[in-house]
Design a protein around this motif. Structure first.
Motif, short mmCIF file in Angstrom:
data_model
loop_
_atom_site.label_atom_id
_atom_site.label_comp_id
_atom_site.label_asym_id
_atom_site.label_seq_id
_atom_site.Cartn_x
_atom_site.Cartn_y
_atom_site.Cartn_z
N VAL A 135 11.23 12.65 5.13
CA VAL A 135 10.01 12.83 4.63
C VAL A 135 10.03 11.35 3.73
O VAL A 135 10.85 11.43 2.84
N VAL A 136 9.03 10.54 4.01
CA VAL A 136 8.99 9.33 3.19
C VAL A 136 7.50 9.15 2.30
O VAL A 136 6.70 9.80 2.63
N ILE B 270 12.62 7.26 0.61
CA ILE B 270 13.31 8.66 1.40
C ILE B 270 13.19 9.91 0.22
O ILE B 270 14.03 9.68 -0.46
N VAL B 271 12.56 10.62 0.50
CA VAL B 271 12.14 11.91 -0.24
C VAL B 271 13.12 13.04 0.10
O VAL B 271 13.83 13.95 -0.78
N ALA B 272 13.24 13.16 1.31
CA ALA B 272 13.95 14.48 1.87
C ALA B 272 14.24 14.06 3.19
O ALA B 272 13.79 13.31 4.09
N THR B 273 15.34 14.61 3.57
CA THR B 273 16.05 14.70 5.14
C THR B 273 16.45 15.96 5.62
O THR B 273 16.89 16.68 4.57
N GLN B 274 16.19 16.22 6.88
CA GLN B 274 16.51 17.30 7.48
C GLN B 274 17.25 17.11 8.90
O GLN B 274 17.02 16.18 9.50
N ARG C 114 0.60 -1.17 -0.04
CA ARG C 114 0.08 -0.03 -0.04
C ARG C 114 0.85 1.28 -0.01
O ARG C 114 1.74 1.22 0.93
N PRO C 115 0.60 2.31 -0.83
CA PRO C 115 1.21 3.64 -0.86
C PRO C 115 1.10 4.36 0.44
O PRO C 115 0.14 4.11 1.18
N GLN C 116 2.25 4.69 0.95
CA GLN C 116 2.26 5.48 2.43
C GLN C 116 2.93 6.76 2.42
O GLN C 116 4.09 6.65 1.60
N ARG C 117 2.59 7.54 3.00
CA ARG C 117 3.63 8.95 3.04
C ARG C 117 3.44 9.35 4.29
O ARG C 117 2.41 9.32 5.14
N GLY C 118 4.57 10.29 4.64
CA GLY C 118 4.66 10.87 6.07
C GLY C 118 5.82 11.27 6.47
O GLY C 118 6.78 11.41 5.49
N SER C 119 6.13 11.48 7.72
CA SER C 119 7.55 12.00 8.18
C SER C 119 7.93 11.08 9.38
O SER C 119 7.06 10.53 9.99
N VAL D 78 8.14 -1.04 3.23
CA VAL D 78 9.54 -0.62 3.15
C VAL D 78 9.81 0.47 4.37
O VAL D 78 10.54 0.44 4.90
N ILE D 79 8.57 1.26 4.34
CA ILE D 79 8.91 2.47 5.30
C ILE D 79 8.85 1.61 6.70
O ILE D 79 9.44 2.04 7.54
N ARG D 80 8.03 0.42 6.92
CA ARG D 80 8.00 -0.14 8.06
C ARG D 80 9.22 -0.75 8.37
O ARG D 80 9.88 -0.49 9.51
N GLU D 81 9.94 -1.41 7.38
CA GLU D 81 11.33 -1.70 7.61
C GLU D 81 12.16 -0.80 8.13
O GLU D 81 13.22 -1.00 8.85
N LEU D 82 12.15 0.56 7.36
CA LEU D 82 13.07 1.59 7.65
C LEU D 82 12.85 2.04 9.19
O LEU D 82 13.81 2.02 9.92
N LEU D 83 11.55 2.00 9.70
CA LEU D 83 11.10 2.24 11.04
C LEU D 83 11.86 1.50 12.06
O LEU D 83 12.30 1.40 13.11
#
Ligand code: NI
Length: 132
Positions: free
Chosen positions: A103-104, A85-89, A53-58, A110-115
């Motif tokens: 920003v993901v 990962i779209v952007a990092t600060q 499922r597509p997901q976005r957030g930070s 994949v975002i879950r794996e990153l977390l």
């Protein structure tokens, strides 16, 4: 957009708190504040049910960069999941403490794996994912 009227039973204190937020933060109504709250709730609870499922957030990470190996580990796990990962600060709060925001946008799995990778790094003080 089509709408449905829903009747809810809530504790009096919760309604009072909601009314306070509506007043203090400029919402036009209880309904408008409740819609925003519900969207946040649904975003937080839907995303892990299907990995594609597509997901976005930070993702917000707070850590002490003096912890040995932590910065390298954090970079490694980000490079391993760069596709979402779209952007990092990076902000240096004080001589010790750093805050990093990622920003993901991508597959929920994949975002879950990153977390999970970030959660597994020793010395990270706080990790918060906000779905939008
Ligand atoms: Ni820093």
């Amino acid at each position: 957009m089509a709408t449905d009227r829903v009747s809810l039973t809530l504790p009096t204190e919760l309604v009072a708190e909601l009314d306070g937020v509506v007043d203090e933060w400029g919402y036009s109504s209880r309904s408008s504040a409740s819609r925003e709250a519900l969207r946040g709730f649904l975003a937080d609870h839907h995303w892990d049910t299907s990995p594609d499922r597509p997901q976005r957030g930070s993702i917000t990470i707070v850590y002490d960069h003096h912890v040995r190996g932590l910065s390298d580990d954090l970079l490694d796990v980000q490079h391993a999941h760069e596709e979402v990962i779209v952007a990092t600060q990076h902000v240096h709060f004080d001589p010790d403490l750093c805050l990093e925001t990622l920003v993901v946008n991508g597959a929920a799995g994949v975002i879950r794996e990153l977390l999970e990778g970030i959660n597994g790094i020793d010395g990270v003080e706080q990790v918060r994912f906000t779905a939008v």
